[in-house]
Scaffold this motif. Structure first.
Motif, PDB file in Angstrom:
ATOM      1  N   CYS A   8       0.854  -1.181   0.000  1.00 29.42           N
ATOM      2  CA  CYS A   8       0.000   0.000   0.000  1.00 29.42           C
ATOM      3  C   CYS A   8       0.894   1.236   0.000  1.00 29.42           C
ATOM      4  N   ARG A   9       0.270   2.418  -0.075  1.00 24.36           N
ATOM      5  CA  ARG A   9       1.076   3.640  -0.181  1.00 24.36           C
ATOM      6  C   ARG A   9       1.930   3.894   1.050  1.00 24.36           C
ATOM      7  N   CYS A  10       1.424   3.568   2.251  1.00 22.99           N
ATOM      8  CA  CYS A  10       2.222   3.853   3.458  1.00 22.99           C
ATOM      9  C   CYS A  10       3.159   2.696   3.784  1.00 22.99           C
ATOM     10  N   GLY A  11       2.964   1.551   3.131  1.00 24.07           N
ATOM     11  CA  GLY A  11       3.881   0.432   3.316  1.00 24.07           C
ATOM     12  C   GLY A  11       3.553  -0.493   4.473  1.00 24.07           C
ATOM     13  N   ARG A  12       2.457  -0.229   5.204  1.00 26.65           N
ATOM     14  CA  ARG A  12       2.124  -1.131   6.323  1.00 26.65           C
ATOM     15  C   ARG A  12       1.643  -2.482   5.822  1.00 26.65           C
ATOM     16  N   ALA A  84      -6.345  -1.149   1.475  1.00 25.03           N
ATOM     17  CA  ALA A  84      -5.640  -1.046   2.753  1.00 25.03           C
ATOM     18  C   ALA A  84      -6.202   0.145   3.500  1.00 25.03           C
ATOM     19  N   CYS A  86      -5.129   1.461   6.267  1.00 23.17           N
ATOM     20  CA  CYS A  86      -4.105   2.304   6.903  1.00 23.17           C
ATOM     21  C   CYS A  86      -3.901   3.599   6.124  1.00 23.17           C
ATOM     22  N   CYS A  87      -4.004   3.545   4.794  1.00 25.39           N
ATOM     23  CA  CYS A  87      -3.742   4.732   3.976  1.00 25.39           C
ATOM     24  C   CYS A  87      -4.742   4.829   2.823  1.00 25.39           C
TER      25      CYS A  87
END
Ligand SMILES: [Zn+2]
Ligand SMILES: [Zn+2]
Length: 188
Positions: A8-12, A84, A86-87
């Protein structure tokens, strides 16, 4: 055979697509409103067209941050649109039934050379839209599905449980949410 990482964009939420030799996937581009509205619903800009890696669900492996996986449907009959939380990054779409095997992975989240685009869906024309290379795309999808149903590999999926229910309960967009998402899609 090569693995291709995705995140995902934030990497989580991160993972990989396994065994991505060229016969294992089809690289397509889709111009349809639903693919684009998956972005605008999540607050992102209209991508105008969406690159997709079509493959089968047993080749998708979520390695980290799987607790961030959520899913919505544009309508009560719509495909599952996985993202995702998260972001708010759109990541995958799947049909509603695990046995169909098929998954589309958003190419913008995949790190690696996917090779040329093999088909394009819903390409706008003056009066409507047309598909390019669609027969080949559907043919490859059907071949993958038949093989993996026979050998039971359809059960290996991060998207569905053993009973074939989605791993996370899908949210169906309200009429207002759907309208807002479509409003963000620039009409061509
Ligand atoms: Zn994220
Ligand atoms: Zn589409």
């Amino acid at each position: 055979m090569p693995d291709l990482p995705f995140a995902c964009r934030c990497g989580r939420l991160r993972g990989h697509l396994s065994d991505m030799d060229p016969s294992a996937y089809t690289h397509i581009v889709c111009h349809c409103d639903d693919c684009r509205a998956a972005y605008t619903h999540l607050g992102m800009a209209d991508p105008e067209k969406v690159g997709i890696v079509q493959t089968s669900q047993d080749q998708v492996h979520i390695d980290e941050g799987g607790e961030n996986l959520r899913v919505f449907r544009h309508t009560a009959k719509g495909a599952l649109r996985w993202y995702a939380t998260c972001c708010d990054t759109p990541l995958f779409y799947t049909p509603l039934k695990a046995r169909l095997v098929h998954v589309g992975v958003n190419a913008d989240r995949v790190d690696g050379d996917l090779g040329p685009v093999r088909a394009e869906g819903f390409v706008p024309t003056g009066s409507g839209h047309r598909h390019k290379g669609a027969l080949r795309m559907v043919g490859r999808m059907a071949t993958r599905m038949a093989a993996k149903n026979l050998n039971g590999q359809w059960r290996e999926t991060p998207f569905f449980d053993d009973e074939g229910a989605p791993a996370v309960p899908p949210q169906v967009l309200t009429r207002e949410q759907r309208a807002a998402a479509l409003m963000g899609v620039r009409q061509s």
